[in-house]
Motif scaffolding. Structure first.
Motif, PDB file in Angstrom:
ATOM      1  N   SER A  44       0.749  -1.316   0.065  1.00 58.67           N
ATOM      2  CA  SER A  44       0.016   0.033  -0.027  1.00 58.67           C
ATOM      3  C   SER A  44       0.841   1.178   0.159  1.00 58.67           C
ATOM      4  CB  SER A  44      -0.784  -0.068   1.114  1.00 58.67           C
ATOM      5  OG  SER A  44       0.013   0.020   2.439  1.00 58.67           O
ATOM      6  N   LEU A  45       2.151   1.174   0.607  1.00 64.47           N
ATOM      7  CA  LEU A  45       2.742   2.628   0.712  1.00 64.47           C
ATOM      8  C   LEU A  45       3.509   2.657  -0.413  1.00 64.47           C
ATOM      9  CD1 LEU A  45       4.551   1.849   4.165  1.00 64.47           C
ATOM     10  CD2 LEU A  45       2.866   3.429   3.560  1.00 64.47           C
ATOM     11  N   ARG A  46       3.539   1.659  -1.547  1.00 66.29           N
ATOM     12  CA  ARG A  46       4.188   1.815  -2.961  1.00 66.29           C
ATOM     13  C   ARG A  46       3.256   2.186  -3.892  1.00 66.29           C
ATOM     14  NH1 ARG A  46       6.795  -3.500  -1.901  1.00 66.29           N
ATOM     15  NH2 ARG A  46       8.681  -3.391  -1.057  1.00 66.29           N
ATOM     16  N   LEU A  47       1.939   2.646  -3.449  1.00 64.99           N
ATOM     17  CA  LEU A  47       0.737   2.973  -4.321  1.00 64.99           C
ATOM     18  C   LEU A  47       0.452   4.488  -4.026  1.00 64.99           C
ATOM     19  CD1 LEU A  47      -1.637  -0.185  -3.970  1.00 64.99           C
ATOM     20  CD2 LEU A  47      -0.040   0.268  -5.679  1.00 64.99           C
ATOM     21  N   PRO A  48       0.935   5.300  -5.033  1.00 61.66           N
ATOM     22  CA  PRO A  48       0.635   6.598  -4.750  1.00 61.66           C
ATOM     23  C   PRO A  48      -0.989   6.954  -4.983  1.00 61.66           C
ATOM     24  CG  PRO A  48       1.941   6.376  -6.951  1.00 61.66           C
ATOM     25  CD  PRO A  48       2.028   5.150  -6.293  1.00 61.66           C
ATOM     26  N   GLN A  49      -1.270   6.280  -5.666  1.00 57.76           N
ATOM     27  CA  GLN A  49      -2.703   6.435  -5.859  1.00 57.76           C
ATOM     28  C   GLN A  49      -3.750   6.266  -4.719  1.00 57.76           C
ATOM     29  OE1 GLN A  49      -1.175   4.184  -7.401  1.00 57.76           O
ATOM     30  NE2 GLN A  49      -2.231   2.357  -7.989  1.00 57.76           N
ATOM     31  N   PHE A  50      -3.259   5.513  -3.818  1.00 56.66           N
ATOM     32  CA  PHE A  50      -3.541   5.148  -2.577  1.00 56.66           C
ATOM     33  C   PHE A  50      -3.214   6.304  -1.459  1.00 56.66           C
ATOM     34  CE2 PHE A  50      -3.276   3.099   1.780  1.00 56.66           C
ATOM     35  CZ  PHE A  50      -4.664   2.674   1.974  1.00 56.66           C
ATOM     36  N   LEU A  51      -2.197   6.563  -1.436  1.00 60.28           N
ATOM     37  CA  LEU A  51      -1.532   7.409  -0.533  1.00 60.28           C
ATOM     38  C   LEU A  51      -2.099   9.099  -0.665  1.00 60.28           C
ATOM     39  CD1 LEU A  51       2.202   6.123   0.166  1.00 60.28           C
ATOM     40  CD2 LEU A  51       0.237   5.780   1.561  1.00 60.28           C
ATOM     41  N   ALA A  52      -2.159   9.187  -1.911  1.00 61.42           N
ATOM     42  CA  ALA A  52      -2.405  10.550  -2.093  1.00 61.42           C
ATOM     43  C   ALA A  52      -3.859  11.118  -1.507  1.00 61.42           C
ATOM     44  CB  ALA A  52      -2.361  11.077  -3.472  1.00 61.42           C
ATOM     45  N   PRO A  53      -4.822  10.297  -2.051  1.00 65.76           N
ATOM     46  CA  PRO A  53      -6.300  10.928  -1.353  1.00 65.76           C
ATOM     47  C   PRO A  53      -6.417  10.389  -0.096  1.00 65.76           C
ATOM     48  CG  PRO A  53      -6.325   8.996  -2.584  1.00 65.76           C
ATOM     49  CD  PRO A  53      -4.903   9.172  -2.891  1.00 65.76           C
ATOM     50  N   THR A  54      -5.748   9.347   0.820  1.00 65.54           N
ATOM     51  CA  THR A  54      -5.886   8.872   1.969  1.00 65.54           C
ATOM     52  C   THR A  54      -5.038   9.283   3.037  1.00 65.54           C
ATOM     53  OG1 THR A  54      -4.337   7.075   1.823  1.00 65.54           O
ATOM     54  CG2 THR A  54      -6.731   6.699   1.128  1.00 65.54           C
ATOM     55  N   VAL A  55      -3.881   9.924   2.629  1.00 67.98           N
ATOM     56  CA  VAL A  55      -2.865  10.500   3.725  1.00 67.98           C
ATOM     57  C   VAL A  55      -2.732  12.094   3.227  1.00 67.98           C
ATOM     58  CG1 VAL A  55      -0.346  10.484   4.335  1.00 67.98           C
ATOM     59  CG2 VAL A  55      -1.365   8.393   3.732  1.00 67.98           C
ATOM     60  N   LEU A  56      -2.733  12.307   2.398  1.00 69.15           N
ATOM     61  CA  LEU A  56      -2.401  13.874   2.041  1.00 69.15           C
ATOM     62  C   LEU A  56      -3.630  14.783   2.021  1.00 69.15           C
ATOM     63  CD1 LEU A  56       0.129  13.523  -0.541  1.00 69.15           C
ATOM     64  CD2 LEU A  56       0.476  13.772   1.887  1.00 69.15           C
TER      65      LEU A  56
END
Length: 250
Positions: A22-34
Motif C-alpha cells: 500500500s505504501l508503494r501505491l501513490p494512488q492510495f496514499l495521495a487521497p488517503t494520507v495527504l
C-alpha cells in the motif's frame, strides 16, 4: 516451531507485505494520507488566517475522523473489489492461509495510512496553537485510529459485492458523504435540520461528536449515547461484511 508461532508468523508476514504494498501505491496514499491534512491546513489555517486554539482543536476532532474514513473505504472497499476481480481472494481462500490474516493485513495497512495522516494533522494543529494534555492526545489518537473499524467493515461489505469500478465510485461517494453528513468539515450544529437527521444515521457523526467532546468543543448529545450508536453501527457493519464474504464465490 509451535503451531502458534507458525500462525503468528503467517499473520505478521501478510500484514507486513500488505503495508509495504500500500505504501508503494501513490494512488492510495495521495487521497488517503495527504488529502485530510491538506483540507485541515486549508480550512483551519489558510482560510481562517488567525484561528483560535479552540477552533483549531474543534476542527482537529473532525478531520481526525475524516483521516480514518479514506484508508478504510478505499483499502477495504475498492481494493478488495479489485483483488476479487483479479482472482487473488479466491487464491487466498484455497490456500492454507487463515482468512483472518487477509483481513488483519488490510486493517494494518489502513491503520498505517491513517496514522501517517494523523501525524500531519496533529503537527498542523500544534502549529495552530492547539495544546492538549498528553493523556487527551493519547485518547484522541486511539479514537481516531479505531474509527477505521466501522468504515473498514462497510467497505469490505461492498467490496465483496461490487465490481472494481463500482466499488471505487461507491468509496468516493461515501468518503465525501460521510464527511459532510457527519459534520467533519462543517459542524453538525450549523447544518440544516434534514442533513443533521441524516448524519445521525452514519458512524462519522457519532465518532466526530465523541472526538469533539474529548477536546472540549461543543457537542450534540452525550458521549455515552454516541458510543452506543457506534457499537450498534459497527455490529451491523460486521454483519454486512460477513454476509458479503459468505455469499461471494470468489
Amino acid at each position: 516451531m509451535t503451531a502458534y508461532a507458525l500462525l503468528a508468523g503467517i499473520w505478521r508476514r501478510e500484514a507486513v507485505a500488505e503495508v509495504r504494498r500500500s505504501l508503494r501505491l501513490p494512488q492510495f496514499l495521495a487521497p488517503t494520507v495527504l488529502t485530510p491534512a491538506a483540507f485541515y491546513g486549508l480550512f483551519t489555517l489558510a482560510v481562517t488566517k488567525s484561528p483560535s486554539p479552540a477552533f483549531a482543536a474543534a476542527t482537529l476532532a473532525g478531520y481526525g475522523v475524516f483521516a480514518a474514513t479514506g484508508p478504510a473505504l478505499f483499502g477495504f472497499g475498492a481494493g478488495v473489489a479489485m483483488e476479487r476481480e483479479q482472482g487473488l481472494i479466491e487464491l487466498k481462500r484455497v490456500s492454507p492461509m487463515p482468512a483472518g490474516a487477509y483481513l488483519a493485513a488490510k486493517l494494518a495497512a489502513s491503520l498505517v495510512a491513517t496514522a501517517l495522516a494523523l501525524v500531519l494533522i496533529y503537527a498542523l494543529a500544534v502549529i495552530a496553537g492547539v495544546r492538549l494534555p498528553a493523556a487527551t492526545w493519547v485518547v484522541l489518537a486511539v479514537l481516531h485510529l479505531t474509527s477505521c473499524a466501522p468504515f473498514a467493515l462497510i467497505g469490505f461489505g461492498f467490496g465483496m459485492r461490487m465490481s472494481g469500478k463500482g466499488a471505487v465510485a461507491v468509496a468516493n461517494a461515501l468518503f465525501l458523504g460521510y464527511s459532510v453528513l457527519g459534520g467533519l468539515w462543517i459542524p453538525s450544529a450549523v447544518l440544516p435540520g434534514w442533513m443533521r437527521a441524516l448524519g445521525e444515521t452514519v458512524p462519522s457523526y457519532h465518532l466526530g461528536q465523541i472526538a469533539r467532546a474529548l477536546v472540549g468543543a461543543d457537542t450534540i448529545g452525550s458521549p455515552v449515547g454516541h458510543a452506543l450508536a457506534i457499537l450498534v453501527m459497527t455490529a451491523l457493519a460486521g454483519w454486512w461484511a460477513r454476509s458479503g464474504w459468505q455469499r461471494s464465490p470468489a
